[in-house]
Motif scaffolding. Sequence first.
Motif, PDB file in Angstrom:
ATOM      1  N   ALA A 174       0.828  -1.204   0.000  1.00  0.00           N
ATOM      2  CA  ALA A 174       0.000   0.000   0.000  1.00  0.00           C
ATOM      3  C   ALA A 174       0.863   1.254   0.000  1.00  0.00           C
ATOM      4  O   ALA A 174       0.535   2.247  -0.673  1.00  0.00           O
ATOM      5  CB  ALA A 174      -0.929  -0.007   1.212  1.00  0.00           C
ATOM      6  N   LEU A 175       1.974   1.222   0.736  1.00  0.00           N
ATOM      7  CA  LEU A 175       2.904   2.355   0.755  1.00  0.00           C
ATOM      8  C   LEU A 175       3.462   2.613  -0.636  1.00  0.00           C
ATOM      9  O   LEU A 175       3.494   3.766  -1.101  1.00  0.00           O
ATOM     10  CB  LEU A 175       4.038   2.081   1.739  1.00  0.00           C
ATOM     11  CG  LEU A 175       5.203   3.087   1.719  1.00  0.00           C
ATOM     12  CD1 LEU A 175       4.735   4.474   2.138  1.00  0.00           C
ATOM     13  CD2 LEU A 175       6.337   2.599   2.630  1.00  0.00           C
ATOM     14  N   GLY A 176       3.903   1.560  -1.314  1.00  0.00           N
ATOM     15  CA  GLY A 176       4.454   1.720  -2.655  1.00  0.00           C
ATOM     16  C   GLY A 176       3.439   2.288  -3.634  1.00  0.00           C
ATOM     17  O   GLY A 176       3.750   3.196  -4.417  1.00  0.00           O
ATOM     18  N   ILE A 177       2.215   1.774  -3.572  1.00  0.00           N
ATOM     19  CA  ILE A 177       1.172   2.271  -4.470  1.00  0.00           C
ATOM     20  C   ILE A 177       0.872   3.740  -4.193  1.00  0.00           C
ATOM     21  O   ILE A 177       0.724   4.555  -5.113  1.00  0.00           O
ATOM     22  CB  ILE A 177      -0.105   1.427  -4.321  1.00  0.00           C
ATOM     23  CG1 ILE A 177       0.148  -0.010  -4.800  1.00  0.00           C
ATOM     24  CG2 ILE A 177      -1.270   2.048  -5.094  1.00  0.00           C
ATOM     25  CD1 ILE A 177      -1.004  -0.959  -4.530  1.00  0.00           C
ATOM     26  N   SER A 178       0.805   4.096  -2.910  1.00  0.00           N
ATOM     27  CA  SER A 178       0.474   5.484  -2.560  1.00  0.00           C
ATOM     28  C   SER A 178       1.566   6.442  -3.009  1.00  0.00           C
ATOM     29  O   SER A 178       1.267   7.554  -3.481  1.00  0.00           O
ATOM     30  CB  SER A 178       0.264   5.605  -1.044  1.00  0.00           C
ATOM     31  OG  SER A 178       1.476   5.357  -0.336  1.00  0.00           O
ATOM     32  N   LEU A 179       2.838   6.050  -2.899  1.00  0.00           N
ATOM     33  CA  LEU A 179       3.922   6.921  -3.345  1.00  0.00           C
ATOM     34  C   LEU A 179       3.903   7.097  -4.860  1.00  0.00           C
ATOM     35  O   LEU A 179       4.193   8.186  -5.365  1.00  0.00           O
ATOM     36  CB  LEU A 179       5.270   6.350  -2.890  1.00  0.00           C
ATOM     37  CG  LEU A 179       5.557   6.438  -1.382  1.00  0.00           C
ATOM     38  CD1 LEU A 179       6.858   5.730  -1.040  1.00  0.00           C
ATOM     39  CD2 LEU A 179       5.606   7.891  -0.933  1.00  0.00           C
ATOM     40  N   ILE A 180       3.568   6.036  -5.578  1.00  0.00           N
ATOM     41  CA  ILE A 180       3.430   6.151  -7.034  1.00  0.00           C
ATOM     42  C   ILE A 180       2.325   7.141  -7.385  1.00  0.00           C
ATOM     43  O   ILE A 180       2.485   8.002  -8.252  1.00  0.00           O
ATOM     44  CB  ILE A 180       3.140   4.768  -7.654  1.00  0.00           C
ATOM     45  CG1 ILE A 180       4.383   3.871  -7.545  1.00  0.00           C
ATOM     46  CG2 ILE A 180       2.725   4.907  -9.116  1.00  0.00           C
ATOM     47  CD1 ILE A 180       4.129   2.436  -7.977  1.00  0.00           C
ATOM     48  N   VAL A 181       1.196   7.036  -6.679  1.00  0.00           N
ATOM     49  CA  VAL A 181       0.065   7.934  -6.939  1.00  0.00           C
ATOM     50  C   VAL A 181       0.440   9.378  -6.629  1.00  0.00           C
ATOM     51  O   VAL A 181       0.154  10.295  -7.409  1.00  0.00           O
ATOM     52  CB  VAL A 181      -1.158   7.500  -6.104  1.00  0.00           C
ATOM     53  CG1 VAL A 181      -2.257   8.558  -6.172  1.00  0.00           C
ATOM     54  CG2 VAL A 181      -1.687   6.163  -6.589  1.00  0.00           C
ATOM     55  N   LEU A 182       1.104   9.604  -5.498  1.00  0.00           N
ATOM     56  CA  LEU A 182       1.415  10.969  -5.065  1.00  0.00           C
ATOM     57  C   LEU A 182       2.510  11.619  -5.894  1.00  0.00           C
ATOM     58  O   LEU A 182       2.452  12.821  -6.176  1.00  0.00           O
ATOM     59  CB  LEU A 182       1.829  10.961  -3.589  1.00  0.00           C
ATOM     60  CG  LEU A 182       0.721  10.674  -2.567  1.00  0.00           C
ATOM     61  CD1 LEU A 182       1.320  10.468  -1.186  1.00  0.00           C
ATOM     62  CD2 LEU A 182      -0.297  11.810  -2.537  1.00  0.00           C
ATOM     63  N   ILE A 183       3.515  10.851  -6.293  1.00  0.00           N
ATOM     64  CA  ILE A 183       4.693  11.439  -6.938  1.00  0.00           C
ATOM     65  C   ILE A 183       4.610  11.372  -8.458  1.00  0.00           C
ATOM     66  O   ILE A 183       4.809  12.377  -9.153  1.00  0.00           O
ATOM     67  CB  ILE A 183       5.977  10.731  -6.448  1.00  0.00           C
ATOM     68  CG1 ILE A 183       6.137  10.942  -4.936  1.00  0.00           C
ATOM     69  CG2 ILE A 183       7.203  11.261  -7.190  1.00  0.00           C
ATOM     70  CD1 ILE A 183       7.274  10.140  -4.331  1.00  0.00           C
ATOM     71  N   PHE A 184       4.302  10.201  -8.989  1.00  0.00           N
ATOM     72  CA  PHE A 184       4.432   9.989 -10.433  1.00  0.00           C
ATOM     73  C   PHE A 184       3.159  10.273 -11.226  1.00  0.00           C
ATOM     74  O   PHE A 184       3.228  10.509 -12.434  1.00  0.00           O
ATOM     75  CB  PHE A 184       4.905   8.559 -10.708  1.00  0.00           C
ATOM     76  CG  PHE A 184       6.255   8.254 -10.127  1.00  0.00           C
ATOM     77  CD1 PHE A 184       7.396   8.797 -10.685  1.00  0.00           C
ATOM     78  CD2 PHE A 184       6.380   7.460  -8.998  1.00  0.00           C
ATOM     79  CE1 PHE A 184       8.653   8.538 -10.139  1.00  0.00           C
ATOM     80  CE2 PHE A 184       7.621   7.194  -8.447  1.00  0.00           C
ATOM     81  CZ  PHE A 184       8.765   7.731  -9.021  1.00  0.00           C
TER      82      PHE A 184
END
Length: 234
Positions: free
Chosen positions: A132-142
């Motif tokens: 979930a952390l990885g998915i959220s960082l992708i959503v927020l940054i990329f």
Amino acid sequence: MEQLYAWLGGGHIDFYSGLARLILSLVACGLIGLEREMRRQTAGWRTHIIIGLGATLLMILSIWLPQTVAGPGGDPGRIAAQVVSGIGFLGAGAFIKVGNNMKGVTTASTIWFVAGLGLTIGAGMWELALVALGISLIVLIFLEPLEQRWFPSERLKHLQLWYEGSSMDRAGLYKILTGFGISVQTMDASLSVNKKQSRVSALVKVPVNADLNALFAELKKSGKVTKIRLHENY
């Protein structure tokens, strides 16, 4: 390594398992907070860390109480449910209303998310929490550059134009606004006979990257314009 997995994912809570989960929560929620801090948002690095650590601690407590005090009949989800309810009040504090526009919606969402992240880590589901952390960082940054390209940001503003007499060209005004990607929500007009001037007031959605100098230059062509005002609608 097996011992670390046991601390992070085991059902029994002791000091070392609690410590391992708090450290993981510190790192995971800190990454979300760091992204918000870099964007100068209302809730930043430390706020997200504290929220995540608090949620993890309460989840650990929820598991620890039945196995030590309440017995096997205790409900480990009761405290977690209160965290989910209470975090909404904290997230509401991240909203800032500027006229008819809202800022801080994403930050309020990340506050709610890190609370869930902390609860998940505290419950021992650390693998799912990292996914979930990885998915959220992708959503927020990329995804932000794609969002800006596909769905350009708009601001709801109040546009006012004053004309000499009744020289306003309403059809021409609409054409100018739509040419700049501006959508008109409402439009009102008034005519002052004594002052020999007319005024147009419109609620419009303006792209944040609109060339205002060019816009004003074109608006002057919609009649004998004496004054133009574009501002937040308070």
